[in-house]
Design an enzyme around this catalytic site. Structure first.
Site, PDB file in Angstrom:
ATOM      1  N   HIS A   1      -6.488   4.488  -5.371  1.00 13.86           N
ATOM      2  CA  HIS A   1      -5.527   4.192  -6.409  1.00 13.86           C
ATOM      3  C   HIS A   1      -5.301   3.023  -7.334  1.00 13.86           C
ATOM      4  CE1 HIS A   1      -2.934   7.770  -4.449  1.00 13.86           C
ATOM      5  NE2 HIS A   1      -3.707   7.378  -3.529  1.00 13.86           N
TER       6      HIS A   1
ATOM      7  N   ASN B   1       2.484  11.350  -2.865  1.00 12.57           N
ATOM      8  CA  ASN B   1       1.534  11.935  -4.040  1.00 12.57           C
ATOM      9  C   ASN B   1       2.204  13.141  -4.836  1.00 12.57           C
ATOM     10  OD1 ASN B   1      -0.757  10.530  -3.475  1.00 12.57           O
ATOM     11  ND2 ASN B   1      -1.617  11.912  -1.992  1.00 12.57           N
TER      12      ASN B   1
ATOM     13  N   TYR C   1      -2.104   0.034   5.265  1.00 13.98           N
ATOM     14  CA  TYR C   1      -1.572  -0.405   4.012  1.00 13.98           C
ATOM     15  C   TYR C   1      -1.202  -2.123   4.017  1.00 13.98           C
ATOM     16  CZ  TYR C   1      -1.149   3.967   2.084  1.00 13.98           C
ATOM     17  OH  TYR C   1      -1.520   5.528   1.805  1.00 13.98           O
TER      18      TYR C   1
END
Ligand code: HDD
Length: 705
Positions: free
Chosen positions: A93, A166, A380
């Site tokens: 991304h 998404n 993350y």
């Protein structure tokens, strides 16, 4: 040593507007003009230590033509900072577009959750949204065939909630442990460094062909969902099941859906390829322009809510991220809307430094046991540490909660806070100002009982990899099925290893035999490869029309753009009538002419163009009007840019209106009359045709699988 010649420092460190004193020659424009607005009052330019600068154009040198001096701390500070401007791009991304906005709740979920953001109707919560492609680097194009990331940071009064989703409601894999392999397979091949942002290569399809659980996602990525017309025209999904939790700790499951106000719309593959050449930043520019024009993109937030008991009746496991819950099975409830209304001030500070983590939730929301989500909860936070370089990344303005936050975490690289006092631990008795836990209102996990044997186990309920892939394919219109089959033919034609192509066609046989036959025919593959063993019986599920794009397109020109091709001799009244009709229908309008300065119209007046023909092809528009004189049409029929303008609009199934004088150009482009090709007097017909694609034309313009 002769005295170095300077441009002369201003006597006062506060620069005077219009004064040439602090400008070197390089600041002068070609005409000798100063790049400074008359009367503007600029702040002083200083070093990072606040030292006013007398000269930002010339380094300190031993003499006018001599070597530069090590003493030049001004030069060294400037170059050093520049040398360190970049941070590692996101491992996936990397390319994204970020925008500020707000979320407003329209229906309370108080019955299910104590989360304030989901229970206080009318409350507006600021958000920052980043929409991204997955595979390409930060400098790649906007329009490859790729999934779009859709990450929303809600700055709630109870802390930040990040919904990191998404534009496709399922994922490739069921377990986070597979993610590094998936990404290594899709990214550029490591020995050659290409392709940069495309799935059409051996390593990707080799991995897919060895990963039956990816087949549902393969259907989605081969559909036109991965070729959006605009980021404002995509749906998005939280994908995993989450939990909504009450005060008492009871919970239900929830799936989150974003639905765009402008409806869904995609481009065609040939169009997407050409857009990549015409405007690498097509989606980012579209978003920027929409916000600048006050056309704020908007999405509805909808939820599917279900209990654990209901989930047991589903013919699939909702904890498996390769499965979706059809809207027909659990209907969507719209609970709010999100409006994006402010472009960031600074791309790096906000869009690049924003750090989303699925682990950022608020009291009243909790995770499910989805093993993909569970792995994401780790990844993350971890990646931000290497990407942003410090455990204090939460202090960067775009990441900081907008509600008060306090704890006893301290120090670390780039610490910006200055906590006062002697207490940096908990519990303590020495500080009345020290933060304390809030057992009644603080975050608590949902009540859940876990039993069973520990192990590296995939649940049997995760074994059916083909039924929902089949359901997706069979829910599409004929046009969409043809696009999926053709995309598979295109992608697999890029694969050099025949055994990889064969393995993929083998999987398709489980999904739909007709699809497999079409793809095999498109690859000239004989004999038909055998299907691999399937771990579970493939079921025929009810088709779900909600999975289509065409079914979710809206007959609107809002957010769309009409291109009008003009040249010397064009009729101003006809141009004006198209412009008025398109504007009234909510579309943007752009004039395209052979010269950007414009065209001399039939009445002798000049009309400026928005784009020059060679650099503004029709792929940038949703429909086109050709307003030419006979002479101009003859001239332009010898110009490939003009011929392609018309031919591409036709091949991309767009409405075309043209003056009868333009016919030489239309003939040269091989345009056949159909419902989407109209005369210039029929502006109403043109606007109606422009609101859709001319699907019936497609068979006559390209070979589909
Ligand atoms: Fe991820 C970024 C969405 C699975 C690991 N992911 C990232 C972004 C989005 C998603 C939208 C960009 C956020 C931004 O704009 O900064 N990812 C998803 C979705 C997934 C998913 C919808 C499946 C449902 N991701 C997934 C798994 C892992 C990761 C299984 C690892 C185990 N994702 C990451 C990451 C990234 C990331 C490496 C790269 C940059 C970042 O996190 O901040 O940690």
């Amino acid at each position: 040593m002769s005295k170095a010649k300077t441009n002369g420092a201003a006597s006062s460190p506060k620069r005077q507007a219009g004064s040439a004193n602090s400008y070197g020659e390089g600041q002068l424009g070609a005409g000798g003009e100063l790049h400074q607005a008359a009367g503007a009052s600029h702040p002083e330019m200083t070093t990072n230590q606040g030292l006013p600068l007398s000269d930002n154009q010339n380094s300190l040198r031993a003499n006018a033509r001599g070597p530069s001096l090590l003493e030049d701390f001004v030069l060294r500070e400037k170059i050093t900072h520049f040398d360190h401007e970049r941070i590692p791009e996101r491992v996936v991304h990397a390319r994204g577009t970020g925008v500020h906005g707000y979320f407003e709740l329209t229906k309370s979920l108080k019955k299910y959750t104590r989360a304030r953001i989901l229970s206080e109707v009318g409350e507006k919560t600021p958000v920052f949204v980043r929409i991204s492609t997955v595979a390409g680097g930060a400098g790649s194009v906007d329009t490859p065939r790729d999934v779009r990331g859709f990450a929303v940071k809600f700055y709630t009064r109870e802390g930040n909630w990040d919904l990191v989703g998404n534009n496709i409601p399922v994922f490739f894999i069921q377990d986070a442990i597979k993610f590094p392999d998936l990404i290594h397979a899709v990214k550029m091949e490591p020995d050659r460094g290409f392709p940069q942002s495309a799935t059409g290569h051996d390593t990707f399809w080799d991995y897919m062909s060895q990963t039956p659980e990816a087949m549902h996602m393969v259907m989605w990525i081969m559909s036109d969902r991965t070729l959006p017309r605009s980021l404002r025209m995509i749906e998005a999904f939280g994908i995993h099941s989450f939990r909504l939790v009450t005060e008492g700790g009871d919970s239900v499951f929830v799936k989150f859906h974003w639905r765009p106000k402008l409806g869904l719309q995609s481009t065609l593959w040939d169009e997407a390829v050409k857009i990549a050449g015409a405007d690498q930043d097509f989606h980012r520019r579209d978003m920027f322009d929409a916000i600048a024009a006050g056309n704020f993109p908007e999405w509805e937030l909808a939820v599917q809510i279900f209990t654990a008991q209901e989930a047991e009746q589903f013919p699939f496991d909702h904890l498996d991220a390769t499965k979706l819950i059809p809207e027909e099975l659990v209907p969507l409830q719209v609970i709010g809307r999100m409006v994006l209304d402010r472009w960031p001030d600074n791309f790096f500070a906000e869009t690049e430094q924003v750090a989303f983590c699925p682990s950022h939730i608020v009291p009243g929301i909790d995770f499910s046991n989805d093993p993909l989500l569970q792995g994401r909860l780790f990844s993350y936070l971890d990646t931000q540490l290497s990407r942003l370089g410090s455990a204090n990344f939460h202090q960067i303005p775009v990441n900081a909660p907008k509600c008060p936050f306090a704890n006893q975490q301290r120090d670390g690289h780039m610490q910006m806070a200055q906590p006062a006092g002697r207490v940096a631990y908990d519990p303590n008795t020495l500080s009345d100002a020290a933060p304390r836990e809030t057992p009644t209102t603080g975050f608590r996990s949902a009540t859940a009982t876990e039993t069973g044997d520990k192990g590296r186990i995939r649940a049997a309920s995760f074994a059916d990899h083909y039924s929902q892939a089949r359901q997706f394919y069979r829910s599409q219109t004929g046009h969409e099925q043809a696009h999926i089959a053709s995309a598979l033919v295109f992608e697999l034609s890029k694969v050099e290893q025949p055994h990889v192509r064969q393995a993929m066609v083998g999987h398709l046989r489980h999904i739909d035999e007709d699809l497999a036959q079409r793809v095999a025919a498109g690859l000239a593959m004989t004999p038909m490869p055998a299907a691999p063993p399937a771990a579970a019986t493939v079921k025929d599920m009810e088709p779900s029309p909600a999975l289509q794009i065409i079914g979710k397109m809206q007959a609107t020109l809002s957010g769309r753009c009409i291109g009008i091709l003009i040249a010397d001799g064009s009729d101003g009244a006809v141009i004006a009538s198209f412009k008025a009709a398109a504007t009234a229908a909510g579309a943007g309008v752009k004039l395209v002419a052979p010269k950007v300065g414009g065209a001399k119209l039939a009445d002798g007046s000049m009309l400026a163009a928005d784009g020059q023909l060679a650099g503004t092809p029709s792929v940038l528009f949703d429909a086109v009007a050709i307003v030419l004189s006979e002479d101009a049409a003859k001239l332009l029929s010898e110009d490939a840019a003009a011929v392609d303008f018309v031919r591409d609009a036709y091949a991309h199934l767009k409405a075309i209106a043209a003056t009868s004088a333009s016919k030489t150009l239309l003939q040269k482009a091989g345009i056949a009359k159909d419902d989407g090709v109209l005369g210039s007097s029929d502006t109403g017909g043109f606007i109606a045709a422009a609101k859709t694609r001319q699907w019936v034309r497609e068979k006559s313009v390209r070979t589909l699988a």
